[in-house]
Design a protein around this motif. Sequence first.
Motif, PDB file in Angstrom:
ATOM      1  N   LYS A 279       0.953  -1.426   0.239  1.00  0.00           N
ATOM      2  CA  LYS A 279       0.099   0.061  -0.215  1.00  0.00           C
ATOM      3  C   LYS A 279       0.776   1.501  -0.348  1.00  0.00           C
ATOM      4  CE  LYS A 279      -3.976   2.484   0.450  1.00  0.00           C
ATOM      5  NZ  LYS A 279      -4.756   1.974   1.129  1.00  0.00           N
ATOM      6  N   GLY A 280       1.362   1.493  -1.100  1.00  0.00           N
ATOM      7  CA  GLY A 280       2.406   2.777  -1.283  1.00  0.00           C
ATOM      8  C   GLY A 280       1.306   4.174  -1.488  1.00  0.00           C
ATOM      9  N   LYS A 281       2.565   4.736  -0.026  1.00  0.00           N
ATOM     10  CA  LYS A 281       1.734   6.384  -0.623  1.00  0.00           C
ATOM     11  C   LYS A 281       3.119   7.193  -1.078  1.00  0.00           C
ATOM     12  CE  LYS A 281       0.715   6.080   4.769  1.00  0.00           C
ATOM     13  NZ  LYS A 281       1.463   6.275   6.257  1.00  0.00           N
ATOM     14  N   TRP A 282       2.168   7.842  -2.257  1.00  0.00           N
ATOM     15  CA  TRP A 282       3.003   9.079  -3.013  1.00  0.00           C
ATOM     16  C   TRP A 282       3.575   9.612  -2.690  1.00  0.00           C
ATOM     17  CZ3 TRP A 282       2.537   6.601  -7.584  1.00  0.00           C
ATOM     18  CH2 TRP A 282       1.405   6.045  -8.245  1.00  0.00           C
ATOM     19  N   LEU A 283       5.042  10.048  -3.154  1.00  0.00           N
ATOM     20  CA  LEU A 283       5.747  11.184  -2.498  1.00  0.00           C
ATOM     21  C   LEU A 283       5.069  12.586  -2.917  1.00  0.00           C
ATOM     22  CD1 LEU A 283       8.479  11.391  -1.104  1.00  0.00           C
ATOM     23  CD2 LEU A 283       9.508  11.824  -3.298  1.00  0.00           C
ATOM     24  N   GLY A 434      -2.296   9.160   1.269  1.00  0.00           N
ATOM     25  CA  GLY A 434      -0.955   9.054   1.663  1.00  0.00           C
ATOM     26  C   GLY A 434      -0.508  10.234   2.260  1.00  0.00           C
ATOM     27  N   THR A 435       0.507  10.841   2.629  1.00  0.00           N
ATOM     28  CA  THR A 435       0.282  11.701   3.040  1.00  0.00           C
ATOM     29  C   THR A 435      -0.920  13.035   3.184  1.00  0.00           C
ATOM     30  OG1 THR A 435       1.959  13.003   1.533  1.00  0.00           O
ATOM     31  CG2 THR A 435       2.992  11.749   3.320  1.00  0.00           C
ATOM     32  N   GLU A 436      -0.164  13.873   3.763  1.00  0.00           N
ATOM     33  CA  GLU A 436      -1.530  15.415   2.881  1.00  0.00           C
ATOM     34  C   GLU A 436      -1.145  16.238   1.731  1.00  0.00           C
ATOM     35  OE1 GLU A 436      -2.176  15.835   8.035  1.00  0.00           O
ATOM     36  OE2 GLU A 436      -1.365  18.001   6.885  1.00  0.00           O
ATOM     37  N   ALA A 437      -1.997  16.644   1.722  1.00  0.00           N
ATOM     38  CA  ALA A 437      -1.833  17.344  -0.122  1.00  0.00           C
ATOM     39  C   ALA A 437      -0.521  18.460   0.658  1.00  0.00           C
ATOM     40  CB  ALA A 437      -2.930  17.530  -0.328  1.00  0.00           C
ATOM     41  N   VAL A 438      -0.334  18.598  -0.518  1.00  0.00           N
ATOM     42  CA  VAL A 438       1.180  19.635  -0.621  1.00  0.00           C
ATOM     43  C   VAL A 438       0.116  20.772  -0.827  1.00  0.00           C
ATOM     44  CG1 VAL A 438       3.035  20.162  -1.509  1.00  0.00           C
ATOM     45  CG2 VAL A 438       2.608  17.857  -0.609  1.00  0.00           C
ATOM     46  N   ALA A 439       0.419  21.676  -0.265  1.00  0.00           N
ATOM     47  CA  ALA A 439      -0.134  23.180  -0.385  1.00  0.00           C
ATOM     48  C   ALA A 439       0.845  23.572  -1.027  1.00  0.00           C
ATOM     49  CB  ALA A 439       0.474  23.699   1.190  1.00  0.00           C
ATOM     50  N   GLY A 440       0.027  24.411  -2.451  1.00  0.00           N
ATOM     51  CA  GLY A 440       0.202  24.887  -3.741  1.00  0.00           C
ATOM     52  C   GLY A 440       1.110  24.696  -4.552  1.00  0.00           C
ATOM     53  N   ILE A 441       0.539  23.453  -4.641  1.00  0.00           N
ATOM     54  CA  ILE A 441       2.191  22.382  -6.026  1.00  0.00           C
ATOM     55  C   ILE A 441       1.497  22.605  -6.921  1.00  0.00           C
ATOM     56  CG2 ILE A 441      -0.428  21.298  -6.006  1.00  0.00           C
ATOM     57  CD1 ILE A 441       1.052  17.792  -6.218  1.00  0.00           C
ATOM     58  N   LEU A 442      -0.037  23.593  -6.933  1.00  0.00           N
ATOM     59  CA  LEU A 442      -0.289  24.142  -8.339  1.00  0.00           C
ATOM     60  C   LEU A 442       0.321  25.559  -9.236  1.00  0.00           C
ATOM     61  CD1 LEU A 442      -3.795  23.513  -8.863  1.00  0.00           C
ATOM     62  CD2 LEU A 442      -2.253  22.710  -9.479  1.00  0.00           C
TER      63      LEU A 442
END
Length: 484
Positions: A279-283, A434-442
Amino acid sequence: MSRSTQELLGYHCRLQDKLQEQEGSLAAEGRHSLASAADHMKVVPSLLLSVLLAQVWLVPGLAPSPQSPETPAPQNQTSRVVQAPREEEEDEQEASEEKASEEEKAWLMASRQQLAKETSNFGFSLLRKISMRHDGNMVFSPFGMSLAMTGLMLGATGPTETQIKRGLHLQALKPTKPGLLPSLFKGLRETLSRNLELGLTQGSFAFIHKDFDVKETFFNLSKRYFDTECVPMNFRNASQAKRLMNHYINKETRGKIPKLFDEINPETKLILVDYILFKGKWLTPFDPVFTEVDTFHLDKYKTIKVPMMYGAGKFASTFDKNFRCHVLKLPYQGNATMLVVLMEKMGDHLALEDYLTTDLVETWLRNMKTRNMEVFFPKFKLDQKYEMHELLRQMGIRRIFSPFADLSELSATGRNLQVSRVLQRTVIEVDERGTEAVAGILSEITAYSMPPVIKVDRPFHFMIYEETSGMLLFLGRVVNPTLL
């Protein structure tokens, strides 16, 4: 077989006889006894492991420098004169050990890389064999299959052992010293298990008929190198054996695989089971807010609706002009990566399988470029079980499944034994979590140019690698994301 092992097997068999008397169902007291027996089975071999573990990393051909005998210095002024040469000898010894250690590390690194490459090529060969029978979804673990068969090879000798090694593509692994393959696999298993971020669970069982005499050395080596649990079974009572084995697998996989066995041959002597959970978690996880139902093309004429994830940011990818395919790199936490291979033309995904090799994959990785992109990727879950013995026969591993098998390292009656079944079940789930969503990815997308887009909306292949070792953990094909 030692008296302690015989007593342990006798206890385990008495437990099964008790369960047989209660055939209707597993009562609460029976389940408690089973759990206690399973725990007891784990305790005894694990003590042997702690004793033998120290020898695992000794490199063939590289022995530590012998210690110089130490002579006690007289308790007088001459002790100062004697001490200086001893310090020089110790310094020379430390330097020699450091050199040997560096050589050992280099040897281990080269051997592991070669092991990973050959296991990957074995995986691609196995993919082609499975593809001849299944044109739909598939997923399996080349690493897990190699682990299981190498573990079984501890009990084989002569042409039987040679055939397994050749079938696994490991005959070219050099230097070929006794214990080399098990030691290398043990090191990889321990490295992967220590990597908690990877989220990989792997294990194996050898279910053995209760009246079959297994050598003590096979018990010890299986536990030492592969942490295999050897469990006695009464295969004559097929329904009870099926229930007990399913109980073991269900417990070890924490309920992820509740029913591995559907039927059991009462004449069975040995069943080897290898299981893999991932069960992989996306980087960089996909944000569920952007997941929308979209069209997935099964072929030129049929489409279905699937939940399609969306991500925007920096992705590594390449386009192979020879095979006309996109290759996308999606990194997981824990230093693992999923490679997604998407053919440009609909229907060409099966033709690509004939050409998959580690050299081709390495070429793709070398040509990867990281840039701002938009990625559309379907959610999917695969749960696949394969009867591997038929496929392994096609790959040249035949003798071990025939009356000509030589398993004399497993049992004194090894020449009258053949392996009945080899099963592998693989579960993989791909979603946004996975981990919490990364802020500012866009925010990294350039506002003045349209980023390239890769939309995985048709059949594709995927490979999951552990990057440090280069080991191919999983290999699969998704034709319909809505089917298991």
